[in-house]
Scaffold this motif. Sequence first.
Motif, short mmCIF file in Angstrom:
data_model
loop_
_atom_site.label_atom_id
_atom_site.label_comp_id
_atom_site.label_asym_id
_atom_site.label_seq_id
_atom_site.Cartn_x
_atom_site.Cartn_y
_atom_site.Cartn_z
N GLY A 186 -5.99 -15.26 -1.00
CA GLY A 186 -4.57 -15.24 -0.68
C GLY A 186 -4.30 -15.72 0.73
O GLY A 186 -3.31 -16.42 0.99
N LEU A 187 -5.19 -15.36 1.65
CA LEU A 187 -5.06 -15.83 3.03
C LEU A 187 -5.26 -17.34 3.09
O LEU A 187 -4.51 -18.05 3.78
CB LEU A 187 -6.09 -15.12 3.92
N GLN A 188 -6.22 -17.83 2.37
CA GLN A 188 -6.49 -19.27 2.36
C GLN A 188 -5.31 -20.07 1.80
O GLN A 188 -4.97 -21.14 2.32
CB GLN A 188 -7.75 -19.55 1.54
N SER A 189 -4.67 -19.52 0.75
CA SER A 189 -3.57 -20.24 0.10
C SER A 189 -2.24 -20.07 0.81
O SER A 189 -1.29 -20.80 0.54
CB SER A 189 -3.43 -19.77 -1.35
N GLY A 190 -2.16 -19.07 1.71
CA GLY A 190 -0.90 -18.79 2.39
C GLY A 190 -0.07 -17.73 1.71
O GLY A 190 1.05 -17.42 2.15
N ALA A 191 -0.59 -17.12 0.65
CA ALA A 191 0.13 -16.05 -0.03
C ALA A 191 0.25 -14.81 0.83
O ALA A 191 1.19 -14.03 0.69
CB ALA A 191 -0.56 -15.71 -1.36
N VAL A 192 -0.70 -14.61 1.75
CA VAL A 192 -0.64 -13.52 2.72
C VAL A 192 -0.93 -14.09 4.10
O VAL A 192 -1.51 -15.18 4.23
CB VAL A 192 -1.63 -12.37 2.39
N ASP A 193 -0.51 -13.36 5.12
CA ASP A 193 -0.66 -13.83 6.50
C ASP A 193 -1.87 -13.23 7.21
O ASP A 193 -2.33 -13.78 8.23
CB ASP A 193 0.60 -13.48 7.31
N ALA A 194 -2.37 -12.11 6.69
CA ALA A 194 -3.50 -11.45 7.33
C ALA A 194 -4.16 -10.51 6.34
O ALA A 194 -3.54 -10.06 5.37
CB ALA A 194 -3.05 -10.66 8.56
N VAL A 195 -5.43 -10.24 6.57
CA VAL A 195 -6.20 -9.29 5.78
C VAL A 195 -6.75 -8.25 6.75
O VAL A 195 -7.19 -8.59 7.85
CB VAL A 195 -7.36 -9.97 5.03
N THR A 196 -6.74 -6.99 6.34
CA THR A 196 -7.26 -5.95 7.23
C THR A 196 -8.27 -5.06 6.53
O THR A 196 -8.11 -4.68 5.38
CB THR A 196 -6.12 -5.08 7.81
N THR A 197 -9.36 -4.81 7.22
CA THR A 197 -10.39 -3.83 6.88
C THR A 197 -11.36 -3.81 8.06
O THR A 197 -11.01 -4.29 9.15
CB THR A 197 -11.10 -4.15 5.55
N ASP A 198 -12.57 -3.32 7.88
CA ASP A 198 -13.55 -3.31 8.97
C ASP A 198 -13.87 -4.74 9.42
O ASP A 198 -14.00 -5.64 8.59
CB ASP A 198 -14.85 -2.64 8.52
N ASP A 199 -14.02 -4.92 10.73
CA ASP A 199 -14.30 -6.26 11.25
C ASP A 199 -15.61 -6.83 10.72
O ASP A 199 -15.73 -8.04 10.52
CB ASP A 199 -14.28 -6.29 12.79
#
Length: 281
Positions: A186-199
């Motif tokens: 989704g981040l790659q396609s632009g469907a979402v702007d950010a992903v969050t979890t452990d670094d």
Amino acid sequence: MKLRKVTAAAAAALVLSLTATACGGDDGGDDNGSGSGGGDKIKVGIKYDQPGLGLKEPDGSFSGFDVDVATYVAKELGYEADQIEWVETKSADRENALARGDVKFIAATYSITDERDQKVDFAGPYLLAHQDLLVKADSDITEATDLNDKKLCSVTGSTSAQNVKNDFAPKAQLKEYGTYSECIAGLQSGAVDAVTTDDSILAGFAAQDQYEGQFKLAGLKLSNENYGIGVKDGDKATVDKINTALEQMVSDGSWDTAVKDNFGPADYKNEPAPEIGNIVK
């Protein structure tokens, strides 16, 4: 006659013993490594779906930082790499897998918490991770507060995205997907702007060849996640042996090598190796 009866009974017992050995000999090679080491097999719990940490490759092999750590530990316990039986242990089943004796130990992004410490024992910690954000390489998101009116992804059931919304960006639009792979897509396609979890998890995905150069870590430290190796509750002897192995891994440079090999392409700014045996929750 009495001597003959005793001899016959002994012979029968011998036959039964040989039969049991013939039928059950293979089982001894598939135990969970509960002995002192050097057995035929040791069962180790890992994740199968976290690139850079614990991943089952298409050819059936396994890769990742947790896999490297577990392999090193197993060797110090007396088991070579080909004597390890990798067992998939999903987050919800880790405590049960240890309690049942399905595995000897678990290395699977297993954050040490008070609640978990009541159910299992921990060796380590062997990595200090932090909750972070993964964004596109050209993104202008640099702080958690930049996520207001942005689409933020995490997996269903995770508290990471909700924590960001509660503490930093109340107007963030939360998107829950079934897996982190879906979030990354989704981040790659632009469907979402950010992903969050452990670094560490985010770095593992970003380090994959197909994503090289596309993403970056924001470098935020929104939480402290001390990864430990889970051991069955009360098994202090194994905890002590694993801690000794982890100390050796750090001192001989193998820990640093494993970090670079698994997270290097993502330019992961890892913390130094934590103090082994100093359980921080």
